[in-house]
Motif scaffolding. Structure first.
Motif, short mmCIF file in Angstrom:
data_model
loop_
_atom_site.label_atom_id
_atom_site.label_comp_id
_atom_site.label_asym_id
_atom_site.label_seq_id
_atom_site.Cartn_x
_atom_site.Cartn_y
_atom_site.Cartn_z
N SER A 1 -36.91 17.53 11.03
CA SER A 1 -36.34 17.09 9.76
C SER A 1 -37.31 17.31 8.61
N LEU A 2 -38.60 17.03 8.83
CA LEU A 2 -39.59 17.21 7.77
C LEU A 2 -39.68 18.67 7.34
N LEU A 3 -39.71 19.58 8.31
CA LEU A 3 -39.77 21.00 7.96
C LEU A 3 -38.47 21.45 7.31
N HIS A 4 -37.36 20.84 7.72
CA HIS A 4 -36.07 21.16 7.09
C HIS A 4 -36.13 20.89 5.58
N TYR A 5 -36.85 19.82 5.20
CA TYR A 5 -36.99 19.49 3.79
C TYR A 5 -38.25 20.09 3.16
N GLY A 6 -38.95 20.91 3.92
CA GLY A 6 -40.12 21.58 3.35
C GLY A 6 -41.37 20.74 3.27
N ILE A 7 -41.47 19.71 4.10
CA ILE A 7 -42.65 18.84 4.10
C ILE A 7 -43.45 19.07 5.38
N LYS A 8 -44.71 19.42 5.22
CA LYS A 8 -45.61 19.56 6.35
C LYS A 8 -46.48 18.30 6.45
N PRO A 9 -46.37 17.54 7.53
CA PRO A 9 -47.16 16.31 7.66
C PRO A 9 -48.64 16.64 7.90
N HIS A 10 -49.48 15.64 7.75
CA HIS A 10 -50.89 15.84 8.05
C HIS A 10 -51.13 15.95 9.56
N LEU A 11 -50.25 15.32 10.34
CA LEU A 11 -50.46 15.28 11.80
C LEU A 11 -49.12 15.07 12.49
N ILE A 12 -48.94 15.77 13.62
CA ILE A 12 -47.77 15.57 14.48
C ILE A 12 -48.23 14.84 15.74
N PHE A 13 -47.47 13.85 16.15
CA PHE A 13 -47.71 13.20 17.44
C PHE A 13 -46.63 13.65 18.42
#
Length: 754
Positions: free
Chosen positions: A400-412
């Motif tokens: 969902s984050l990539l769908h909205y163009g947001i790259k998080p600082h970290l994936i768990f």
């Protein structure tokens, strides 16, 4: 002053004990005199009548003295009515007796003594109960029995002094001992004060429909055992787990009844006393593995212990659910999880541990993002928030984050299933740092070397063994969802404010995920909603649709939050469930509160790059264990095959050849001992067969308690044989896993250079 009070208590108690010893003698004397009044009255008649008159008068005066005493013993309330009634009845009956004697109506006087006076004395004796000396002697014998038969119960009860101000033993109208307890200023009989056996019979009769086709019964409350005894007489085939929650009631019962005789009549599978966590949890663990156990409740406890009983049932339900999930998940995924942990050994040796980041982000706010429907409402604010707080994507939320163009600082990510592979398939995330647990499906990270970080999860016995983890290594608790792992990691890294976003933990507006989540089809999502018939309160005070599994996940996360009272937890999921131990804030408020801080986009890439890897000695240590595994697995396979074969022989030998049977049992035990000391058992089977091993462990006390060869044989056939067969069938798969794991470690550049 206190010493004087104790002396006064002891004096009255001693006097009451004298009364208990005196009353049977008085009854016997009255019977003699009553019979004499049916015959011509003689000097002997008047002499003996005078003696009982003197005795009755002494008794009356003594009871009055006790009644008027200001400093009464702390347990006097149990006897207050009995003494008051005794004074009234003696006075009243004695007047009538005197009138009959004065009128020389001696036959009527004899009848009155037999049927009125003696009844008063016997009733008083019943109400006062047995002499304390008799109770103490019975208690001692019962405790010796517990020491031999139920040592854990004995050890536990030995730590409790008997509090006679809270409980008392008296006799019912038909002469059976019963217990009284003091509660809320009142005295309550735990059994019928007239006929406890009849009461128990009626109770058992009304349970008949409930207990059809049941074989395992958990009894909540024992008391004097009348209900248990009558139950066992009707259902002798049922296995009984006895639980008495009140230590003082049990101590009183051991004074009242012969517990040895009671147990002879029962098919007791387990016995526990008290609210102590370990004792109770052990019993609940055991009961939870029995097939459809039924709970029956000591009737009076439904009223006296309603709250405790509710908490007990909730705890049992939680343990049953947890163990059912453990067995189901390990039966379904145990081998795959073992494979993942083994294949990922090479990745662990090539990547840094979270241990190096302890406290590294103190003072920084972390936002743990889930893919719940609320995320859509906050996505633009989250985009801004990334500049001021750490953004952590919990598992599949990355879609969902990539769908909205947001790259998080970290994936768990910790999920070891094939479904999780499809989540990350075709996602461009190689530049986004990823924290994984060893159980993560190996395909997700096998082609990735950069920006990886690992954390350990408790109960991963494979990784714990081969990586030789010590208590110093940070190990997180297993949780129902990756969010729980992310919370623990954020706290470990020093974050003192943790924000939950998109963590709806329910299905608001009958929606499962935010836009962008693609790992489930519309049909599956529709099915999930259709099966979710429960309700949970949301942050607005209304209700959301939910499921039992989602409620369990919510409770699990709340349990994790409760472990960190010094951390501020904020829930921003505006459509989601209300989460205990959090405060609700809109995302806009969170943005305002952290607006003054600035977070670099590459903060985690930089942090991971600075962390040390394991030393070459660790690599060599792991590899040396892998080298031993093929031959050790061959040994395990041989012993498992031997156990399966010998249990087959054991069943036949147990009927006619006891000596051969004992020899087979010794050989089976020897083979099992060899298996459990083998590194394959410690590193592989403990995880791959965790479900079967858990059930076997729970049933093991039955083998210890087995008294005959037939009982021992039944255990080996019913419980060890299926386990050994299951382990034997896994041996070829585990051999392949060993070979591939060894090859992967050999492929590490540092390994080839060393």
């Amino acid at each position: 002053m206190w010493g004087c009070q104790m002396e006064q208590d002891n004096a009255i108690t001693s006097t009451m004990e004298d009364i208990k010893l005196f009353l049977p003698k008085l009854v016997e004397a009255c019977e003699t005199v009553g019979n004499l009044f049916y015959e011509p009255v003689t000097q002997e008649t008047w002499q003996q009548f005078g003696e009982i008159v003197e005795g009755i008068d002494d008794l009356y005066k003594t009871l009055r003295a006790i009644e008027y005493e200001q400093n009464k013993p702390s347990n006097y309330h149990f006897y207050e009515d009995a003494i008051g009634q005794g004074i009234h009845n003696i006075s009243d009956k004695f007047k009538t007796l005197n009138i009959l004697v004065d009128e020389e109506n001696f036959t009527a006087a004899g009848d009155f003594i037999h049927y009125e006076m003696i009844a008063v004395f016997r009733r008083l004796l019943q109400q006062l109960g047995e002499p304390l000396l008799d109770q103490k002697q019975r208690f001692h014998l019962n405790m010796e029995f517990l020491k031999e038969t139920f040592p854990k119960v004995y050890d536990y009860l030995s730590t409790f002094p008997y509090e006679d101000n809270g409980n008392s033993v008296i006799l019912s109208r038909n002469g059976l001992p019963i217990l009284c307890v003091g509660t809320s200023g009142k005295t309550v009989h735990l059994h019928s004060s007239y006929d406890p056996i009849h009461e128990a019979d009626r109770w058992v009769a009304q349970l008949s429909d409930k207990l059809k086709n049941k074989s395992t019964i958990l009894m909540y409350g024992v008391g004097c055992g009348y209900f248990v005894l009558r139950y066992a007489s009707v259902y002798p085939q049922h296995s009984l787990y006895l639980y008495e929650p009140d230590e003082q009631v049990m101590l009183a019962a051991l004074r009242a009844i012969d517990f040895r005789e009671l147990c002879k009549s029962l098919n007791i599978a387990g016995f526990t006393v008290g609210e102590a966590a370990q004792q109770k949890s052990e019993m609940l663990e055991y009961v939870s593995f029995q097939r459809e156990p039924e709970i029956v409740v000591f009737p009076v406890y439904r009223r006296l212990k309603a709250e405790e009983m509710h908490a007990f049932f909730q705890e049992l339900k939680s343990i049953v659910t947890k163990n059912a999930n453990v067995v189901h998940n390990y039966n379904k995924f145990g081998l795959n999880w073992t494979r993942n942990s083994m294949y990922n050994l090479s990745k662990l040796l090539m990547t840094p541990s979270i241990a190096g980041l302890q406290g590294a982000f103190k003072g920084v706010t972390a936002v743990i993002v889930g893919a719940g429907p609320s995320l859509e409402h906050d996505i633009e604010i989250l985009r801004q928030l990334k500049k001021h707080a750490l953004i952590f994507a919990a598992g599949s939320t990355i879609q969902s984050l990539l769908h909205y163009g947001i790259k998080p600082h970290l994936i768990f990510s910790i999920d070891g299933s094939e479904a999780n592979v499809s989540v990350f398939d075709h996602l461009d995330i190689k530049e986004i740092p990823l924290m994984f647990a060893p159980m993560l499906h190996y395909k997700i990270i096998e082609d990735r070397d950069d920006h990886l970080l690992h954390a350990y999860i408790k109960d991963d016995t494979t990784t714990t063994y081969f990586m030789s983890l010590t208590d110093e290594a940070p190990v997180f608790l297993p949780t129902h969802s990756v969010t729980g792992t992310a919370i623990q990691a954020a706290v470990f890294m020093g974050c003192e404010e943790i924000v939950l976003a998109g963590q709806d933990l329910s299905y608001p507006n009958e929606k499962v995920y935010a836009e962008g989540s693609k790992h489930f089809s519309d049909d599956i999502l529709g099915y999930i909603i259709g099966q979710s018939v429960l309700q949970v309160e949301n942050v607005s005070g209304t209700m959301n649709r939910t499921s039992q599994s989602m409620l369990d996940t919510l409770k699990d996360i709340e349990g994790i939050l409760a472990r960190f009272p010094g951390v501020r937890f904020v829930n921003t999921s505006r459509l989601g469930a209300n989460i205990k131990h959090t405060v609700f804030r809109y995302m806009e408020e969170v943005l305002q509160s952290v607006n003054a801080k600035t977070i670099d986009d590459h903060i985690f890439i930089q942090a991971i790059a600075d962390l040390p890897l394991y030393k070459d000695e660790k690599l060599k240590q792991v590899y040396s264990q892998l080298e031993r595994l093929p031959s050790e697995m061959q040994e395990c396979t041989k012993h498992l095959k031997n156990i399966v074969r010998q249990i087959g022989l054991l069943e036949e030998a147990s009927r006619t050849k006891p000596n051969k049977c004992l020899s087979l049992i010794a050989s089976i035990d020897s083979s099992w001992s060899e298996i459990t000391s083998n590194i394959c058992f410690k590193g592989l089977f403990l995880r791959a067969c965790a479900g079967e091993l858990k059930r076997f462990e729970v049933e093991l006390p039955k083998l210890i308690a087995a008294k005959t060869i037939l009982e021992q044989t039944a255990f080996y056939v019913k419980f060890m044989l299926p386990l050994a067969q299951s382990m034997f069938e896994l041996c070829p798969d585990l051999q392949e896993i060993i070979s591939e794991s060894k090859s992967r470690v050999e492929g590490i550049d540092r390994f080839s250079r060393s």
